[in-house]
Scaffold this motif. Structure first.
Motif, PDB file in Angstrom:
ATOM      1  N   SER A 101       0.869  -1.174   0.000  1.00 46.38           N
ATOM      2  CA  SER A 101       0.000   0.000   0.000  1.00 46.38           C
ATOM      3  C   SER A 101       0.900   1.216   0.000  1.00 46.38           C
ATOM      4  O   SER A 101       2.118   1.098  -0.014  1.00 46.38           O
ATOM      5  CB  SER A 101      -0.906  -0.015   1.240  1.00 46.38           C
ATOM      6  N   TYR A 130      -8.981   0.686  -0.970  1.00 48.54           N
ATOM      7  CA  TYR A 130      -7.844   1.057  -0.131  1.00 48.54           C
ATOM      8  C   TYR A 130      -6.527   1.149  -0.897  1.00 48.54           C
ATOM      9  O   TYR A 130      -5.494   1.432  -0.305  1.00 48.54           O
ATOM     10  CB  TYR A 130      -7.688   0.056   1.027  1.00 48.54           C
ATOM     11  N   ILE A 178      -4.683  -1.154  -1.922  1.00 48.31           N
ATOM     12  CA  ILE A 178      -3.766  -2.174  -1.428  1.00 48.31           C
ATOM     13  C   ILE A 178      -3.633  -3.222  -2.523  1.00 48.31           C
ATOM     14  O   ILE A 178      -4.632  -3.786  -2.982  1.00 48.31           O
ATOM     15  CB  ILE A 178      -4.279  -2.831  -0.136  1.00 48.31           C
ATOM     16  N   THR A 225      -2.077  -6.814  -4.010  1.00 52.63           N
ATOM     17  CA  THR A 225      -1.635  -8.129  -3.575  1.00 52.63           C
ATOM     18  C   THR A 225      -1.062  -8.876  -4.768  1.00 52.63           C
ATOM     19  O   THR A 225      -1.659  -8.891  -5.838  1.00 52.63           O
ATOM     20  CB  THR A 225      -2.816  -8.926  -2.986  1.00 52.63           C
TER      21      THR A 225
END
Length: 76
Positions: free
Chosen positions: A10, A60, A62, A64
């Motif tokens: 992030s 968010y 974020i 992965t």
């Protein structure tokens, strides 16, 4: 020996872990991302790995990533 590398990044943090299987890496990612989806307006009852990843990226930012590596074995 095989290794599965899980990167969760992030704007504030980067987390890299190594797992022995894809299932373990995905379970760790879901565990990490679950608190982000724990909101009254979100029903994550039947969510799987892909659902959590998509939610985290959209709301968010974020990201992965799971990658696979073949590690050398030691010779005894």
């Amino acid at each position: 020996m095989n290794a599965v590398v899980l990167l969760i990044s992030s704007m504030d943090d980067n987390d890299v872990t190594v797992w022995s299987s894809e299932e373990e890496a995905k379970a760790a990612a879901v565990e990490y991302l679950t608190p982000y989806a724990a909101q009254p307006s979100v029903d994550a009852t039947d969510w799987g790995y892909d659902d959590y990843v998509e939610f985290a990226e959209l709301f968010y930012h974020i990201h992965t990533q799971i990658s696979f590596h073949l590690l050398p074995t030691s010779r005894d």
